[in-house]
Design an enzyme around this catalytic site. Structure first.
Site, PDB file in Angstrom:
ATOM      1  N   LYS A  79     -11.040   6.477 -27.934  1.00 10.88           N
ATOM      2  CA  LYS A  79     -10.334   5.233 -27.601  1.00 10.88           C
ATOM      3  C   LYS A  79     -10.156   5.119 -26.089  1.00 10.88           C
ATOM      4  CE  LYS A  79      -6.162   2.597 -28.923  1.00 10.88           C
ATOM      5  NZ  LYS A  79      -4.871   2.639 -29.642  1.00 10.88           N
ATOM      6  N   SER A 154      -3.852  -1.377 -32.489  1.00  5.24           N
ATOM      7  CA  SER A 154      -4.692  -1.632 -31.346  1.00  5.24           C
ATOM      8  C   SER A 154      -6.022  -0.878 -31.358  1.00  5.24           C
ATOM      9  CB  SER A 154      -3.941  -1.231 -30.079  1.00  5.24           C
ATOM     10  OG  SER A 154      -3.689   0.181 -30.074  1.00  5.24           O
ATOM     11  N   SER A 178      -1.110   1.983 -34.594  1.00  3.48           N
ATOM     12  CA  SER A 178      -2.463   1.664 -34.113  1.00  3.48           C
ATOM     13  C   SER A 178      -3.576   2.591 -34.574  1.00  3.48           C
ATOM     14  CB  SER A 178      -2.471   1.618 -32.592  1.00  3.48           C
ATOM     15  OG  SER A 178      -1.814   0.458 -32.167  1.00  3.48           O
TER      16      SER A 178
HETATM   17  N1  GLN Z   1       0.689  -3.127 -33.238  1.00  2.00           N
HETATM   18  C1  GLN Z   1       1.744  -2.391 -32.631  1.00  2.00           C
HETATM   19  C2  GLN Z   1       2.122  -3.012 -31.322  1.00  2.00           C
HETATM   20  O1  GLN Z   1       1.574  -4.000 -31.010  1.00  2.00           O
HETATM   21  C3  GLN Z   1       1.351  -0.955 -32.502  1.00  2.00           C
HETATM   22  C4  GLN Z   1       0.685  -0.613 -31.246  1.00  2.00           C
HETATM   23  C5  GLN Z   1       0.256   0.811 -31.176  1.00  2.00           C
HETATM   24  O2  GLN Z   1       0.478   1.600 -32.100  1.00  2.00           O
HETATM   25  N2  GLN Z   1      -0.326   1.141 -30.041  1.00  2.00           N
HETATM   26  O3  GLN Z   1       2.953  -2.544 -30.613  1.00  2.00           O
END
Ligand code: GLN
Length: 513
Positions: A79, A154, A178
């Site tokens: 990532k 994400s 994410s």
């Molecule tokens: N979707 C969540 C957010 O927008 C989780 C993000 C993440 O785990 N990096 O904060």
């Protein structure tokens, strides 16, 4: 030759160990696949030009009789939130476009030291803020099951790369879901480890008290094998635990033994499976519960009243920490610098750079976080959110006095169409309803495929949660449940993913490497 891209990491590793297959062959097969399908999927922001050279050196070391790690020679996607020497690391943001870090994140350094071969960097929502990968400054990733759908976020790039057989393994980061939510909507496995069990050094910070690096794969055992590589104390991360961890791969293999679910106490969290969940998700979850019951697990319904406030607390704590972490992007030390026409003061250059370099979701959260931390509102917002966090932790510890493991759907819906929620932040935030409590409490969570929803034929996932430091439990019960699903279906879920073969045939293999 064996179809190398469809093998699990564990199977590929054993073919590499027996020298039936070389790392160069395995790496080339995946680079060809990327060249063939990534024009459609867009899982990668950067493909590693040095991958074949790394693979060759692993083959040479093996030929020379060197003892190598279990996964040596296996390709992996990384990532873009993780710093990598020699490869750009943008965290999905224009403000870091072209930035090549002078050091590796510890998780990356460990992966390289174990002989895995980085294939490249995967797409993500900007600074890991989002649930769909649509907030990437470099364009969205497409779900390999249906290219018009989101791959989750994400870490949609890492999940889509693994689901599209572009990589057998990937590294992700999970601040509020994410790793697990993209896993759920792409039919892959993803694990958020116990907070502090994997070093955050060199992970571009979103919210430091919530961020955790973890594995993405197509099988539970593969995630366990990768978690074994990246776990462990790191003096460069002040929140890194000093624990001696058991072998997670052994824990996963123990789950495959007959009767491994007999007598296990499983709690269904009432607040994480309620109204607003897609019918097809609820139906597959009910099937999963029936399978667990038939396997001898004892199912109880439990309640965690504080979870109702978990998302609200998360969306104060996260922006507060993020607004502070992102202050370092000041046009002086990193990446982009925009000078206003006719020049300007340092403050004006900084403002112009941040105006152009950050996307709308990042700006929204910086504003929200700065407001929540302001002197007049600190107690009302940030202070209250921290109290909710304590209540969430207490709810979990009370429940884990009663049960061995908690379960819920990993996400309330299957993959939604690209564009559907991009202008509706609250709808986007609700995707993490089921995953956020684990981050607030620092406990581990694992998502694995639980079947396809009837209404759209898209993957759904089940989440298992265990007490902090009990990650091994997730691998044991996760592997057992995965085996139950697969023997019921007669196949793996991912084998039903569309092959993306149209693009594959027009692959231009050369040019990537
Ligand atoms: N979707 C969540 C957010 O927008 C989780 C993000 C993440 O785990 N990096 O904060």
């Amino acid at each position: 030759m064996t179809d190398l891209i469809h093998l699990s990491a564990a199977d590929l590793a054993s073919k590499l160990q027996s020298r039936e297959v070389s790392s160069v062959e395995a790496t080339k097969a995946h680079l060809d696949r990327i060249a063939g399908v990534d024009g459609d999927v867009h899982a990668f922001l950067h493909v590693n030009a040095g991958a074949l050279a790394t693979a060759k050196s692993i083959d040479e070391r093996r030929a020379a009789g060197e003892t190598l790690g279990e996964l040596a020679g296996v390709p992996i996607a990384v990532k873009d939130v993780l710093c990598t020497i020699g490869m750009p690391s943008t965290s999905g943001s224009k403000i870091l476009e072209g930035w090549i870090p002078p050091y590796d994140a510890t998780a990356v350094a460990k992966v390289r030291a174990a002989g895995l071969v980085p294939l490249g960097k995967t797409n993500m929502d900007e600074f890991a803020m989002g649930s769909s990968t649509e907030f990437s400054a470099y364009g969205p990733t497409h779900n390999p099951w249906n290219l018009d759908r989101i791959p989750g976020g994400s870490g949609g790039g890492s999940a889509a790369a693994v689901a599209a057989f572009e990589a057998p393994l990937a590294l992700g980061s999970d601040t509020g879901g994410s790793i697990r939510q993209p896993g759920a909507v792409t039919g892959t496995v993803g694990v958020k480890p116990t907070y502090g069990s994997v070093s955050r050094y060199g992970a571009i910070a979103l919210a430091s008290s919530l961020d955790q690096i973890g594995p993405v794969s197509r099988t539970v055992l593969d995630s366990a094998l990768l978690h074994d590589v990246i776990k462990g104390h790191d003096p460069r991360d002040s929140t890194s635990l000093r624990d001696e961890w058991p072998s997670f791969a052994d824990a996963a293999r123990a789950g495959l033994a007959p009767g491994s679910l007999q007598g296990v106490k499983v709690g269904i969290v009432r607040e994480l499976n309620g109204d607003g969940f897609q019918a097809g998700v609820k139906a597959r979850f009910a099937d999963a519960v029936a399978l667990l019951t038939a396997a001898g697990a004892e199912i109880v319904e439990v309640s965690a009243p504080s979870f109702e406030y978990a998302i609200s607390a998360y969306y104060l704590i996260l922006p507060a920490e993020a607004s502070s972490n992102l202050a370092k992007f000041d046009s002086v030390r990193f990446g982009l610098r925009v000078t206003p026409e006719g020049g300007g003061t340092v403050e004006q250059v900084m403002a112009a750079t941040r105006e152009q370099g950050f996307g709308p979701e990042v700006k929204r959260r910086i504003i929200l976080g700065t407001y929540a931390l302001s002197a007049g509102y600190y107690d009302a917002y940030y202070g209250s959110a921290q109290k909710v966090r304590t209540l969430v932790q207490r709810d979990f510890s009370r429940l884990f006095d009663e049960v061995d493991v908690l379960i819920s759907p990993s996400a309330p819906t299957t993959a939604f169409p690209i564009g559907e929620k991009i202008d509706d932040p609250l709808a986007m935030y609700l995707n993490d309803l089921t995953t956020i409590p684990a981050n607030l409490a620092g406990i581990p969570g694992l998502s694995l495929p639980m079947g396809l929803a009837d209404e759209d034929g898209l993957p759904t996932g089940i989440q298992l949660m265990a007490p902090a430091r009990e990650d091994a439990r997730l691998y044991t019960y996760g592997a057992a449940l995965e085996q139950l699903f697969e023997s019921t279906w007669g196949h793996t879920l991912i084998s039903k993913a569309p092959s993306l073969s149209v693009s594959e045939q027009s692959a231009a293999t050369e040019g990537v490497v």
